[in-house]
Design an enzyme around this catalytic site. Sequence first.
Site, mmCIF file in Angstrom:
data_model
loop_
_atom_site.group_PDB
_atom_site.id
_atom_site.type_symbol
_atom_site.label_atom_id
_atom_site.label_comp_id
_atom_site.label_asym_id
_atom_site.label_seq_id
_atom_site.Cartn_x
_atom_site.Cartn_y
_atom_site.Cartn_z
ATOM 1 N N ARG A 84 -9.494 5.050 8.239
ATOM 2 C CA ARG A 84 -9.074 3.639 7.781
ATOM 3 C C ARG A 84 -9.767 3.212 6.786
ATOM 4 N NH1 ARG A 84 -6.157 -0.705 9.894
ATOM 5 N NH2 ARG A 84 -7.353 -2.612 10.288
ATOM 6 N N THR A 363 3.924 -0.664 7.769
ATOM 7 C CA THR A 363 3.117 0.451 8.330
ATOM 8 C C THR A 363 4.037 1.423 8.808
ATOM 9 O OG1 THR A 363 1.447 -1.166 9.014
ATOM 10 C CG2 THR A 363 1.511 0.616 10.542
ATOM 11 N N ASN A 383 -1.226 -2.018 5.167
ATOM 12 C CA ASN A 383 -1.105 -3.515 6.036
ATOM 13 C C ASN A 383 -0.017 -4.079 5.855
ATOM 14 O OD1 ASN A 383 -1.902 -5.274 7.776
ATOM 15 N ND2 ASN A 383 -3.163 -6.527 6.259
HETATM 16 O O1 DON Z 1 -4.381 -1.756 11.477
HETATM 17 C C1 DON Z 1 -3.500 -2.799 11.857
HETATM 18 O O2 DON Z 1 -3.199 -3.030 13.048
HETATM 19 C C2 DON Z 1 -2.431 -3.403 10.996
HETATM 20 N N1 DON Z 1 -2.955 -3.173 9.585
HETATM 21 C C3 DON Z 1 -1.169 -2.792 10.981
HETATM 22 C C4 DON Z 1 -0.301 -3.500 10.264
HETATM 23 C C5 DON Z 1 1.145 -3.317 10.594
HETATM 24 O O3 DON Z 1 1.673 -2.705 11.640
HETATM 25 C C6 DON Z 1 2.337 -3.751 9.931
HETATM 26 N N2 DON Z 1 3.547 -3.898 10.373
HETATM 27 N N3 DON Z 1 4.201 -4.536 10.849
#
Ligand code: DON
Length: 554
Positions: A84, A363, A383
């Site tokens: 990440r 995502t 994101n």
């Molecule tokens: O890591 C996370 O929780 C977020 N950046 C995930 C983003 C995400 O799932 C967008 N989708 N709707």
Amino acid sequence: MPVLLAIVLSATAVSSRGAVATAHPLASEVAADVLRRGGNAADAAVAAALALAVVEPQSSGIGGGGFALVYDAREKKVHALDFREVAPGAATPDLFAARGGAPATPSRSLDGGLAVAVPGAVKGYAELARRFGTRSFAALAAPAARLAERGFPASPSYSDAARARLACLAARPAAARELLVAGADGRPAAPAPGERIVRRDLARTLRLLGRDPAAFYRGPLAERIARAARDDGGVLAASDLARYRVRDRAPVEGSYRGYRIVSMGLPSAGGAIVIGLLQALEREAPREGGYRPVRFLHAMAEAEKRLFAKRAALGDPDFVPGAAGVVEEMVSPAYAARLSAELGERARPVAADTPPRDEGKHTTHLSVVDAEGNAVAITTTVNYLFGACVVVPGTGILLNDEMDDFDAAAGAPNAYGLVGTGANAPAAGKTPLSSMAPTLVFAPGGALWLVVGAPGGSTIPTTVAQAISHLVDDGMSLEQALAAPRLHHQWQPDALRVEPNALEAETARALAARGHRLQVAERPWGNAQAVRRRPDGRWEAASDPRYDGAPSAP
Ligand code: DON
């Protein structure tokens, strides 16, 4: 009391030699082809993730980051890789805070250079291939490079996302050139579904990185990446890229009715919520005359509130010493027992209210199993839709806006309406708290049974837990379990969000009578992708019918 369980007929892919589900049929096909040619699950997962970077740029890409759970069937061990993004060295807790008493501008953590965190995807995929795969990184990047060079039809989700982010993308010439098309008036426009997108710069970059993934992190390419973020108001430095490391993390573990659940631990809160939620539901009867009892849904909403309230105190464990202890508590049987003991007949009120801002399908998650029973679950992201809308000129690299996953200020909601107490404030080199929850489930005898995950920001863990419950409790087929309507509570705002048509009127009334504030969402959410072992031993894969994904098998 009945809950409507939608039955949707979407194809599954079945084979004894493994199976794969991703959010895009072209990426699933790339992975299945790797399996067909004798590659293993790690090879297939890396090739699929790189293909998704090309054809699903609204969701993930080499300018983003994520998590991978890898099950090594021979040593019977689960590895958790954290690739990440981390905050640049120049990040401070007040990076997005109010200036001179003015309110913070939420868009600065979502659009443009300041939103960009140090991308980890390329190092992550390269390390996954090197440690667990059997093919060269160049061979795994080649199908993605071919897709980028020859072009691909924009999917309906790509087209929707480009319309939603048109202003942000069109304001940036490199992004417009890479990701949009020329409209009738000659101005940048979102492609219609099916319209061809060609990404020659990205093809070249993928070939270069295939030969030398380290080139993303040092030298001229790293300089260009940092400059692109800085030219757009950011603080990313080439030295941030040089310092980036993939980390091995401890997965979190728990159980649900005899099944062993292994999911992503910190810096994600997702796995702890999946496990905490399922364990809290273990004492509830999941079915009554063929239906979900209202009591079960009530218990689910109440457990979600309590778990999301705990989430507010979490942050990168390397910066927040107490975080690991909180997660340990969330997944402990004692905590589940306490939630059950404290569950009353009525919904507990939640203090503050903040509006939810996004239900999210950006995502991406992919699930792969190979002929030997090795498995990889990757959830990876830029994101928000199309990340920060910043494309590194001449490279095709689209940069993430993962900085929005930090708390801009204690109590200030991010794009998913999530709030924190300050433990998740930005700091140099710190990882923003995530909700992503790639998850493996092992059958009572110990054999790998299910590989699952989903996008959807804050809704990720509740989506994953509900899919597992439908399989374990309801004996649903894999497609049915992914299609079934979803409910979601995240503590703040105090709303039990339900997908359109999720509840029969009688059930909705019964929940409201218990004090739940139901809010019917405009659109469904989540885009789960799963592979499961069938009773006959073969593997089957299925994709969430809500969006464009499709399973495949060798
Ligand atoms: O890591 C996370 O929780 C977020 N950046 C995930 C983003 C995400 O799932 C967008 N989708 N709707």
